[in-house]
Motif scaffolding. Structure first.
Motif, PDB file in Angstrom:
ATOM      1  N   SER A   1       4.812  16.879   6.583  1.00 28.96           N
ATOM      2  CA  SER A   1       5.506  16.217   5.479  1.00 28.96           C
ATOM      3  C   SER A   1       5.952  14.818   5.879  1.00 28.96           C
ATOM      4  N   ALA A   2       6.506  14.669   7.095  1.00 35.80           N
ATOM      5  CA  ALA A   2       6.955  13.360   7.569  1.00 35.80           C
ATOM      6  C   ALA A   2       5.783  12.403   7.732  1.00 35.80           C
ATOM      7  N   ILE A   3       4.666  12.894   8.256  1.00 37.07           N
ATOM      8  CA  ILE A   3       3.480  12.041   8.425  1.00 37.07           C
ATOM      9  C   ILE A   3       2.985  11.545   7.073  1.00 37.07           C
ATOM     10  N   CYS A   4       3.005  12.433   6.065  1.00 35.88           N
ATOM     11  CA  CYS A   4       2.569  12.034   4.725  1.00 35.88           C
ATOM     12  C   CYS A   4       3.522  11.006   4.114  1.00 35.88           C
ATOM     13  N   ILE A   5       4.835  11.174   4.376  1.00 35.67           N
ATOM     14  CA  ILE A   5       5.800  10.170   3.899  1.00 35.67           C
ATOM     15  C   ILE A   5       5.519   8.828   4.571  1.00 35.67           C
ATOM     16  N   ALA A   6       5.243   8.883   5.878  1.00 32.09           N
ATOM     17  CA  ALA A   6       4.904   7.656   6.590  1.00 32.09           C
ATOM     18  C   ALA A   6       3.654   7.016   5.992  1.00 32.09           C
ATOM     19  N   GLY A   7       2.656   7.857   5.643  1.00 29.33           N
ATOM     20  CA  GLY A   7       1.441   7.340   5.010  1.00 29.33           C
ATOM     21  C   GLY A   7       1.756   6.644   3.698  1.00 29.33           C
ATOM     22  N   THR A   8       2.693   7.207   2.914  1.00 27.08           N
ATOM     23  CA  THR A   8       3.090   6.584   1.650  1.00 27.08           C
ATOM     24  C   THR A   8       3.729   5.212   1.893  1.00 27.08           C
ATOM     25  N   LEU A   9       4.622   5.133   2.890  1.00 23.12           N
ATOM     26  CA  LEU A   9       5.327   3.879   3.176  1.00 23.12           C
ATOM     27  C   LEU A   9       4.368   2.813   3.697  1.00 23.12           C
ATOM     28  N   VAL A  10       3.446   3.211   4.544  1.00 23.36           N
ATOM     29  CA  VAL A  10       2.456   2.263   5.058  1.00 23.36           C
ATOM     30  C   VAL A  10       1.563   1.771   3.911  1.00 23.36           C
ATOM     31  N   SER A  11       1.202   2.673   2.986  1.00 25.91           N
ATOM     32  CA  SER A  11       0.379   2.295   1.833  1.00 25.91           C
ATOM     33  C   SER A  11       1.111   1.290   0.952  1.00 25.91           C
ATOM     34  N   ILE A  12       2.441   1.453   0.830  1.00 30.89           N
ATOM     35  CA  ILE A  12       3.217   0.471   0.067  1.00 30.89           C
ATOM     36  C   ILE A  12       3.135  -0.906   0.728  1.00 30.89           C
TER      37      ILE A  12
END
Length: 553
Positions: free
Chosen positions: A30-41
């Motif tokens: 879940s944390a890795i996916c959140i990080a992926g979202t933030l990096v995508s932003i």
């Protein structure tokens, strides 16, 4: 050391360990996916366009799914481990209750109640819900900073990484500082449980002696001491949250922001924004601190308490019952004891007891209180393991490792009858779930109580109420006899069945037993001469030995 390892393995099942790993993996994913979202932003700010937006949506949905998986899996795993632990503790307590070499004083009932309720719940919440998520939370900052150091900027990533180990070190320091408060809270809970359980068990005595007000005040004082201990623990918890959350959050956020500003010449606007947003994930370990002192320390203390109980309350091997391959068994006997000894740890109560009860026989055993009659009956019933000598019931050797099988060979009626809160039919079907109404009425007829139940407005569907308040003691005893007859077991064990009933009920119980067909074997313990008149043989248990009595003609 080996024993401690064995006990730890018995308290935490392999499935429980796997569940801890699964919960931690969900948190990490879940944390890795959140990080992926933030990096995508960040990529969107740098002109990543639609592709970056699509990835941000995909990572967001995945993060939500993994977070739901963590909560759902952890909850189910904790409940499953609770059930397993309670069964383990119940089995250990039952083994101790039937083992000859266990501590006769045993474990206080209040401690057992606390262990099987509060302790098991705290332990499973800690192991299945909290522990795996905490391990993952500690790993998350290192993974995020490693990614920043490799993919974005090594100065920001690896400089901040140096401070991360201070968080678990700080948690450890506070844990040592407030360990006494946690121990005191647990001690007060145990004492309060003991006092309440004692008060409930002796409620009638307290009322008769007029001690209700005093006991109420004592319980109030104990409850206030327990409340104070809990408040001190919660106060410590809040101090930790304020210090850890405030101090480390401020340091991490300010340091990361300062480094991002200092390195602005080397970072794109999107990378700077991504670094700032990823700072949120660096605080993952701090989010676990809020629950550490209540869930973490409480869970660890509960684990130690259960492990200590399992380690101290060990059950050694019972003294062997040497069956000689069963060659000594007489198929014509339903109960056969040869040279049986039993010691509760305070001196032998049975010293070389010999007893033969032929199939279809009626045998009575008498003796003064404390002579060992209940111990003898317990061995035959299968509630106590035999220690030395030969013992067989219904042609089967009594095996200390298979006492459940021994219990299934006989039906018992005790001097104190326990009726479950429910209907008469419910109480009868405890003996045989599939029994029909016709079979129940037949058993009640044999027990000489059918006519009284037939006169009740709801007959078999009559609710007995709490403690079988709607029927008399004599009726309860005869319903208990009907329950034993309904079981279909042909060996009937009667332990003072007429000691707590009126004269009329005593006469009807005796007639019911006397009129049973001769394919029923009856072994009874009694003080009443009236029961001796239906016996074929009688024995007196005195000084640990059985002696034959002459019956009046």
């Amino acid at each position: 050391m080996a024993n401690a390892r064995h006990n730890r393995e018995s308290i935490i099942s392999p499935q429980g360990r796997r569940d801890t790993i699964v919960v931690g993996s969900f948190r990490l994913a879940s944390a890795i996916c959140i990080a992926g979202t933030l990096v995508s932003i960040g990529h969107m700010i740098d002109g990543g366009g639609r592709t970056a937006l699509v990835w941000a949506i995909i990572f967001t949905v995945a993060a939500g799914a993994f977070a739901f998986g963590e909560l759902s899996w952890g909850g189910r795993a904790a409940r499953a481990e609770e059930r397993r632990l309670r069964i383990l503790l119940l089995k250990r307590q039952h083994a101790l209750a039937t083992a000859s070499n266990s501590d006769p004083d045993g474990t206080p009932p209040a401690r057992l109640v606390t262990m099987m309720t509060d302790n098991t719940e705290r332990l499973t919440e800690y192991r299945q819900v909290y522990f795996g998520a905490t391990l993952a939370a500690i790993m998350i900052p290192f993974l995020i900073l490693f990614y920043i150091g490799i993919a974005i900027d090594p100065v920001v990533g690896f400089v901040v990484m140096i401070l991360i180990p201070l968080i678990p070190l700080g948690i450890r320091g506070f844990m040592l500082l407030f360990r006494k408060a946690s121990s005191e809270s647990r001690k007060q809970r145990d004492q309060l449980s003991n006092r309440y359980l004692d008060a409930i068990r002796n409620l009638n005595t307290i009322r008769l002696l007029g001690a209700g007000k005093r006991i109420e005040e004592e319980l109030g004082r104990q409850g206030e001491a327990n409340r104070g201990a809990i408040m001190r623990l919660l106060a410590g918890n809040q101090i930790v949250i304020i210090v850890m959350d405030g101090l480390f959050s401020l340091i991490l956020i300010c340091l990361t922001a300062g480094l991002a500003i200092m390195r602005s010449d080397y970072l794109t606007p999107g990378e700077s924004v991504a670094v700032m947003l990823l700072t949120v994930l660096l605080l993952e370990p701090l989010q676990q601190v809020a629950g550490f002192f209540y869930i973490g320390m409480g869970g660890r203390a509960s684990q130690k308490a259960i492990e200590s109980y399992l380690a101290s309350q060990t059950v050694g091997p019972s003294a062997a019952v040497t069956p000689d391959a069963g060659s000594w068994i007489n198929d014509r006997l339903d109960v056969q004891l040869e040279n049986v000894h039993y010691d509760h740890g305070r001196g032998e109560v049975l010293r070389g007891v010999d007893l033969e009860v032929p199939r279809g026989g009626r045998v009575a055993i008498v003796g003064r209180s404390g002579a060992g009659k209940s111990t003898l009956m317990g061995i035959i019933q299968g509630t106590l393991p035999p220690q030395n000598g030969h013992a067989a019931v219904a042609g089967r050797i009594i095996d200390p490792q298979a006492l459940t099988l021994t219990r299934s060979l006989s039906a018992s009626v005790a001097q104190s009858t326990w009726m479950f809160t429910g209907t008469i039919a419910d109480n009868l079907r405890i003996a045989r779930q599939e029994a029909t109404e016709t079979e129940m009425w037949d058993a009640l007829e044999r027990a000489q109580v059918a006519d009284e139940i037939a006169r009740m407005p709801h007959r078999l569907d009559t609710h007995l109420g709490e403690g079988a308040a709607v029927i008399s003691g004599g009726q309860a005893q005869r319903i208990s006899l009907a329950r034993a007859l309904l079981s279909g077991r042909r060996l009937l064990l009667l332990d003072e069945p007429t000691s707590h009933v009126d004269i009329e009920s005593e006469a009807r119980i005796i007639d019911a037993v006397a009129n049973l067909p001769r394919d029923w074997t009856i072994l009874m313990i009694t003080h009443r001469p009236s029961l001796l008149r239906i016996a074929d043989a009688a024995y007196e248990l005195k000084e640990g030995k059985l002696g034959r009595l002459e019956l009046a003609a």
